[in-house]
Design a protein around this motif. Structure first.
Motif, mmCIF file in Angstrom:
data_model
loop_
_atom_site.group_PDB
_atom_site.id
_atom_site.type_symbol
_atom_site.label_atom_id
_atom_site.label_comp_id
_atom_site.label_asym_id
_atom_site.label_seq_id
_atom_site.Cartn_x
_atom_site.Cartn_y
_atom_site.Cartn_z
ATOM 1 N N THR A 19 73.976 -15.989 -103.257
ATOM 2 C CA THR A 19 72.648 -15.525 -103.649
ATOM 3 C C THR A 19 72.732 -14.076 -104.078
ATOM 4 O OG1 THR A 19 71.567 -17.053 -102.114
ATOM 5 C CG2 THR A 19 70.265 -15.192 -102.903
ATOM 6 N N ARG A 27 68.395 -15.105 -106.850
ATOM 7 C CA ARG A 27 68.840 -16.372 -107.448
ATOM 8 C C ARG A 27 70.027 -16.913 -106.665
ATOM 9 N NH1 ARG A 27 67.059 -16.575 -112.792
ATOM 10 N NH2 ARG A 27 67.739 -18.764 -112.729
ATOM 11 N N SER A 28 70.035 -18.230 -106.459
ATOM 12 C CA SER A 28 71.117 -18.864 -105.701
ATOM 13 C C SER A 28 71.898 -19.809 -106.611
ATOM 14 C CB SER A 28 70.563 -19.647 -104.516
ATOM 15 O OG SER A 28 69.903 -18.790 -103.618
ATOM 16 N N ILE A 66 76.829 -21.492 -100.913
ATOM 17 C CA ILE A 66 75.763 -20.862 -101.698
ATOM 18 C C ILE A 66 76.013 -19.366 -101.821
ATOM 19 C CG2 ILE A 66 73.293 -20.409 -101.833
ATOM 20 C CD1 ILE A 66 72.844 -22.959 -100.242
ATOM 21 N N THR A 121 66.692 -23.399 -103.066
ATOM 22 C CA THR A 121 66.945 -23.688 -101.652
ATOM 23 C C THR A 121 65.639 -23.764 -100.873
ATOM 24 O OG1 THR A 121 67.204 -21.355 -101.127
ATOM 25 C CG2 THR A 121 69.186 -22.569 -101.742
#
Length: 482
Positions: free
Chosen positions: A395, A399-400, A393, A418
């Motif tokens: 980020t 926003r991821s 992931i 998430t």
């Protein structure tokens, strides 16, 4: 197609893709132009899985007793027996020590006598004359009433008889008046003797109350000549020895002393009290100290207090489960958060909050207070949840995104929502399905790119930064599986 047109087409396509990624996910992915890499890049994938994700907070501390009982004599006297030793396990109600009860019992007897006198005085005030006095009063009243009757009868006879002189009638009338006056006076005296002044009654009641309080105090002192164990546990300290004189509360005098935390007969060699172990102190034979005569605790009931950083303490709450791991043996025991301190401390310029946890299961005798331990507090848990490794992931700006690798090897940057972030895995609330493969990339060193390129945020696969012609350098985010 000429090479120039092909280059321009690639630039247009890649520029459109970068703009799309920037708008939807807040990252840039593409660079254009040949690149040289200063170090190796390892890329692998991981499948989206379903299971349990646990978030936790870690800290460290030392084991301590959850509670300690401090036991003292409630009366003054000379210690006549000590029935336990330091380190001995005792049961609830077991006799631990005694002092001579003679003085305490004498004070109790005197207090009871004073209570009896006060109660008698109050009863007299409330009830009036006793039965003997009441009988006497009744006889006197009957006698005076009869005297009045007799005097009236004599007067009536004189008035009815012929030849009664006026002088005789006057005498008989005076006799009636005198008898009536005597009866009136007697009634007034008897009424006065039976009247109770409210102020006197209140004083007598207060005397009874005070006498009862003295009895209660004396009874406590008499009962306090014996120390018994309130619960099962282990004797930690004994302050004094047989022959020591103690006062209520407990002050021990009359013998040289050492700390009763040392092992031995348990009677100690003098005065003083201590709840710690492993230390000793000495004093002269005339020394005295105030405190508990005996301390004890349940050694199986332990707790640990650890400092949690200000960034983590917001997620810690009372009642959360935890695991305590002893550093010496690596043994683990379940625990529960009991108290989160509302005030902070500053440790090495770091703001921390004390969190106290209680071990929820009995521990072996080999586990002792003072041992160092590591704690892990479960602050969140998601069951039957989709998850990916944390390193999948990226980020940025809240926003991821992840990079999904299709069956054909095509890579697609995909926004995700998430949930709980664990030590190694992160819950995926939306954006992925079970079985999809996501990219995990471990990039070390720096990469340089020449030619025209589109810059981006870190988190890509060694992406270049800078826009325009020239040479740009960027550092890729390290991602590892896990």
């Amino acid at each position: 197609m000429t090479p120039l047109k092909s280059s321009r087409r690639r630039l247009a396509v890649n520029g459109s893709l970068a703009a799309l990624v920037l708008a939807g996910a807040g990252v840039a992915y593409v660079t254009v132009g040949p690149a040289t890499t200063a170090s190796a890049t390892t890329t692998r994938t991981s499948a989206v899985q379903r299971g349990t994700v646990i978030a936790s907070v870690s800290a460290s501390g030392n084991l301590a007793l959850a509670a300690t009982s401090s036991l003292s004599f409630a009366a003054a006297g000379k210690v006549t027996e000590i029935d336990v030793k330091v380190g001995q396990t005792v049961t609830a109600g077991q006799t631990l020590a005694r002092i001579d009860p003679t003085q305490a019992n004498l004070q109790l007897t005197e207090a009871k006598q004073q209570l009896t006198v006060a109660q008698d005085n109050l009863a007299k005030a409330q009830d009036g004359p006793n039965s003997a006095q009441a009988a006497l009063n009744s006889a006197q009243l009957t006698q005076d009433e009869q005297a009045v009757t007799n005097a009236k009868n004599a007067l009536a006879a004189a008035q009815a008889a012929k030849g009664t002189t006026s002088q005789q009638l006057t005498q008989d009338q005076q006799a009636v008046t005198q008898a009536e006056n005597s009866l009136t006076l007697l009634k007034a005296q008897q009424a006065a003797s039976s009247y109770v002044d409210p102020a006197t009654l209140a004083q007598d009641q207060e005397a009874v109350t005070q006498a009862q309080a003295s009895v209660n105090t004396a009874q406590t002192s008499a009962s306090g000549t014996v120390i018994t164990a309130p619960t099962a546990g282990t004797v930690l300290t004994i302050a004094g020895l047989v022959g020591s004189s103690v006062s209520a509360g407990t002050t021990t005098t009359g013998a040289s002393s050492t700390s009763s935390s040392s092992t031995g007969s348990g009677t100690g060699t003098g005065t003083g009290s201590s709840s710690s172990t492993g230390s000793s102190s000495s004093s002269s034979s005339s020394s005295s100290s105030s405190g508990a005569f005996i301390t004890m605790a349940d050694l199986s009931q332990l707790q640990v207090t650890a400092n949690v950083s200000e960034t983590d303490v917001a997620s810690v709450q009372n009642g959360q489960t935890a695991t305590v791991t002893l550093n010496a043996t690596s043994a683990t025991y379940p625990a529960q958060v009991q108290v989160v301190s509302p005030t902070s401390t500053l440790v090495s310029n770091v703001v921390e909050y004390a969190v106290t946890l209680t071990l929820t299961e009995a521990v072996p005798a080999s586990v002792r207070p003072g041992q160092s331990a590591s704690i892990s507090i479960v602050t969140g848990e998601a069951s039957n949840a989709l998850y990916v490794p944390n390193t999948a992931i990226t980020t940025a700006a809240g926003r991821s995104v992840v990079t999904v690798v299709g069956a054909d090897g095509k890579e697609t940057i995909t926004p995700v929502t998430t949930g709980i972030v664990g030590t190694t895995n992160t819950q995926i609330v939306s954006g992925l399905t079970q079985g999809q493969n996501v990219l995990l990339t471990l990039t070390t060193g720096t990469s340089s790119t020449t030619g025209r390129g589109f810059g981006g945020l870190t988190g890509g696969t060694g992406l270049g930064s800078g826009l325009g012609t020239g040479t740009g350098a960027g550092t890729g985010t390290t991602r590892s599986g896990g």
